[in-house]
Structure formats: structure tokens, C-alpha cells
Design an enzyme around this catalytic site. Structure first.
Site, PDB file in Angstrom:
ATOM      1  N   LYS A  97      44.330 -40.482   7.551  1.00 41.70           N
ATOM      2  CA  LYS A  97      44.538 -41.875   7.933  1.00 41.70           C
ATOM      3  C   LYS A  97      44.464 -41.948   9.446  1.00 41.70           C
ATOM      4  O   LYS A  97      44.803 -40.993  10.142  1.00 41.70           O
ATOM      5  CB  LYS A  97      45.895 -42.387   7.432  1.00 41.70           C
ATOM      6  N   HIS A 140      45.042 -25.704  10.607  1.00 44.93           N
ATOM      7  CA  HIS A 140      43.794 -25.804  11.360  1.00 44.93           C
ATOM      8  C   HIS A 140      43.760 -24.797  12.506  1.00 44.93           C
ATOM      9  O   HIS A 140      42.715 -24.219  12.805  1.00 44.93           O
ATOM     10  CB  HIS A 140      43.592 -27.233  11.880  1.00 44.93           C
TER      11      HIS A 140
END
Lengths: 181, 278
Positions: free
Chosen positions: A103, A38
Site C-alpha cells: 500500500k 529485504h
């Protein structure tokens, strides 16, 4: 709660029918990307350079798989905790990312970006990496090979089992802890 | 002085790394089976069903239970009358590197600033206690990053006592919510110092989930904390339910008269650890 089979790339119409708690079996191409990837994707955007994949309608899976043993397309491949990508996600969502898969909780900026740009956050079962790998039929590294487990992979999934945790309308599935005030 | 062969130590450590990452411990499996039966929410039951299927599949295929094969943590008890040729650290490290490579386990260690992966999961995190005798016992734990990130150390004031400890632990689990892959296991270190409390907290995670602390007072504290945490209702993967925590394991040590150190080491449900003795 509804159950849908969806194919990537996802469209606004796909996103609009999803509500927190829905089950989605996702098929098609998804991209792996976690912490270091990222950062690098964001660096590319800052430099005005193209990304290794088209963000429009894309789904990013927050995963760093274990190495593929001989005869398998991938090793264990369950989700990592998503909040670490919150710093980067709103920008990617504003550029067309339709789904992130991970999650754990997202922050308010990510939830707002999902409402503003029609995107969803899917939860996959953490700690079920061997089981989830069964739904990944192919995988190849398409960027940042030097990151090892954190490299960006193009993965082909078939009926990948997901839960809508945050929908595009402010709905959230996670249980609020019962804390005495 | 008893000589223990480095090659034997390395081979056992390599085997242990692969085995622990692919075979769910029996005590954890029993808790999952219990959860599948007793969890109050359907979503929670479904998570236990998936986790049991995952464990079966990992055992059959030798794929890791979880892609996060952790940093490799070792608690070592080395007898003062035993030595490992070339050093116990080197032997353990060599075994860990071989196990992670040959077992197709993920290497998750990186430089803290450049974030460059070290490539072989080194360094192993090794805690050595010298003990009387000539035995060598090596306990290995695969500690994932997601649950470790939810762990905390705090220095309470002595006046805060047990109520302060309970409040901090419950708050910590509440704030962690779905992030550390609940149902979690809590290793709690009470006392010691700033660095000793987390060391014993993590070591407490090596205990069997269904054991009972030999000190009845501490056993009662563990039971009380477990009940308090499970009132949170976070449930498996944060989807709601009565199984937020599978077990609480407390280790205590005397501390400074000014302090009440407290460490909460959060462990995910994939509690992978094994031990070997020489």
C-alpha cells in the site's frame, strides 16, 4: 477498468495486459517479505548466494502477518507501506520479480524498474488484515525464521483481491492531492 | 492510601489489548457507515464496504482488525492517593505481554539498530500523569507503524500562527497521501515544548471521533482543519474521494514566548483504543 484472474508465477504477457486501475484476483504462490527480509535478501545477493525462492515471475507481498491462531493457516495479513522497500525493489525487479503487493506510493526508481523490466505494483486494502487472510489458504516460513513476523513465508492465495496501482507503462492509480499552488 | 491489586490491573490490560485489536470502536464504525453512504467515488465506497466487512469478520473470528497490532501506548492517570503493588508500570507491562501473546497479536517492537524483535512487544510506551484522588484510569492505544511514520513535529515561529499551522498540517497529509491508510484521524498538538506537543497530540487521538471540543474556539479550528484536509481529495486508501480524514482532534498547551511547537500525529482508520478505570 478490466478485471482479471491471474495465476502465479506471472509472465510478461500477464503484465502487459494490466493497466492502472484494473482489478486482479491473484491465485497461486506468493512470498511475504518486508523491511528486514529485504535487507537479508539483498545481503544474500551481495554474497552471491541463492535466494530462498526463485525470483523469476515471483510476487512479493509486503506483509508481516499476526500469529496464526489454532485452526487457521495465518493471522491477519494486510499490506504494509511499500516505500520502505523502494531501496531494494529495483534490484529484485531487474532479477525477475514481476509483482510487489503493498500500500502507498513508490518512488521513481521503482517505477522505472517496472517499466524497464515489465513488472507491476499491486495495492491491497490496508487495515483489512482479517478480511484478506481469508484468501490465504496455506502459509509456511521458508527463510529467516528469526525475524518473527518479518520472516519470509510461502503463501498460497486464492482470488487475492488486488488493484493495479502502477502498471508497466507508467500509469498510476493514486489520486494526486489538490494542493493550492 | 488505596491499594489496587497488580493482578487486577494486568488482567484488565490484557483484556483491553485483545478487545481493542479485534473490535472496531463504535464511533469509527459509524464513520465508515457514513462514508459508505456519502463517499463521492465508487472506489472509496468499496474501501468502506471492505473495512466494515473486515470489522465484522475480526469481531466474529477474534483475528486482529489489522496485522499491525502496534506498539502498545498507555496514557495513565494515577491518583496520588492510590498505589499498585509492585508498581503500575510492571502491572501494565505484564498485562500487555499476556494480551499480545494469548490474543495472537503481532509483536512489532525491535531494537532500532540491529532490528531484532524484542519478542513480546515490550517495552510498552507508558505516560503517567499523577492526578488528585485515588482513581486509576488506563487508556490503551494500538499504534501502527505506517501511520506513525507519517507523523511530524515542527517548531514554527510565533509569527506563522494559525495560517502556518494549517499549511503544515495540510501539506503533511498531502505528502503522506495513501501511505498511512486514509481516511486518517489527526491528533494535533499545538504549543507546549518539543516533547510535550506530540505527547498531547497522541493523547487527543483517544477522544471520540464525533465529540465536540468543549472550547468553541478549538472546536472551530478542528472543523476548519478537517474541511481543509478533505479538500485534498486523497480519499480512502488514496483512491480519490471526499473522505481523506475522519476527524481532527486538537490539544493545546501554553508555550514559550519564542516558540510555536506543532505536532501532527497521524492515525490510520483502524483507530484502536480502549480504557479501563479502577
Amino acid at each position: 477498468m478490466a478485471k482479471y484472474s491471474l495465476n502465479t508465477p506471472l509472465t510478461d504477457a500477464d503484465i502487459e495486459k494490466l493497466r492502472a486501475g484494473d482489478v486482479v484476483l491473484l491465485s497461486g504462490i506468493i512470498y511475504s517479505g518486508r523491511d528486514a527480509a529485504h535487507k537479508k535478501l539483498t545481503d544474500l545477493l551481495d554474497a552471491g548466494k541463492p535466494l530462498p525462492f526463485d525470483l523469476k515471475g515471483a510476487s512479493i507481498y509486503y506483509v508481516g502477518p499476526s500469529p496464526a491462531p489454532p485452526g487457521r493457516p495465518i493471522g491477519a495479513a494486510g499490506p504494509t507501506t511499500s516505500y520502505r522497500m523502494d531501496a531494494y525493489a529495483p534490484r529484485l525487479i531487474s532479477l525477475g520479480l514481476k509483482a510487489s503487493i503493498g500500500k502507498g506510493k513508490r518512488n521513481d526508481e521503482v517505477k522505472k524498474a517496472m517499466r524497464d523490466h515489465k513488472a507491476v505494483y499491486f495495492g491491497a486494502t490496508g487495515g483489512a488484515g482479517a478480511l484478506l487472510s481469508k484468501c490465504i489458504t496455506a502459509s509456511k516460513i521458508i527463510a529467516f525464521d528469526e525475524l518473527g513476523p518479518e520472516a519470509v513465508r510461502e503463501m498460497t492465495v486464492k482470488d487475492f483481491p488486488l488493484l493495479v496501482i502502477n502498471d508497466a507503462f507508467g500509469g498510476e492509480l493514486y489520486a494526486k492531492p489538490n494542493l493550492p499552488e | 492510601m488505596r491499594e489496587i491489586k497488580a493482578a487486577d490491573v494486568s488482567a484488565a490490560v490484557a483484556r483491553m489489548c485483545v478487545s481493542a485489536n479485534t473490535k472496531l470502536p463504535d464511533d469509527v464504525r459509524r464513520k465508515f457507515e457514513e462514508g459508505l453512504k456519502n463517499e463521492t467515488t465508487e472506489a472509496g465506497k468499496e474501501i468502506f464496504r471492505q473495512l466494515l466487512e473486515n470489522a465484522d469478520l475480526a469481531f466474529e473470528t477474534k483475528l486482529p482488525l489489522c496485522q499491525d497490532c502496534g506498539l502498545a501506548i498507555f496514557y495513565v492517570e494515577l491518583g496520588e492517593d492510590a498505589r499498585v503493588e509492585g508498581g503500575v508500570n510492571a502491572a501494565i507491562t505484564a498485562g500487555m505481554v499476556a494480551g499480545y501473546k494469548d490474543g495472537f497479536l503481532r509483536k512489532s517492537s525491535c531494537d532500532p539498530m540491529t532490528r531484532k524483535n524484542t519478542g513480546d512487544n515490550t517495552p510498552a510506551i507508558i505516560h503517567i500523569d499523577l492526578v488528585p484522588g485515588d482513581r486509576l484510569k488506563i487508556s490503551y492505544m494500538a499504534k501502527g507503524g505506517g501511520s506513525e511514520n507519517m507523523s511530524r513535529v515542527t517548531m514554527l515561529a510565533p509569527s506563522q500562527g494559525w495560517e502556518g499551522i494549517k499549511k503544515f498540517v495540510v501539506q503533511r497529509v498531502a505528502e503522506a497521501g495513501p501511505n498511512p491508510c486514509p481516511p486518517v484521524i489527526l491528533g494535533i498538538g499545538i504549543g507546549g515544548t518539543f516533547e510535550y506537543a506530540p505527547k498531547i497530540a497522541k493523547k487527543a487521538l483517544l477522544r471520540k471521533l464525533d465529540d465536540t471540543h468543549p472550547d468553541p474556539k478549538i472546536a472551530a479550528m478542528e472543523a476548519e482543519l478537517l474541511a481543509e484536509v478533505n479538500k485534498l481529495g486523497i480519499g480512502p486508501m488514496g483512491l480519490g474521494g471526499s473522505y481523506t480524514c475522519l476527524a481532527v482532534k486538537i490539544a493545546m498547551a501554553p508555550c514559550h514566548i519564542a516558540s510555536l511547537p506543532l505536532a501532527v500525529n497521524v492515525q490510520c482508520h483502524s483507530a484502536r483504543h480502549e480504557e479501563v478505570e479502577f
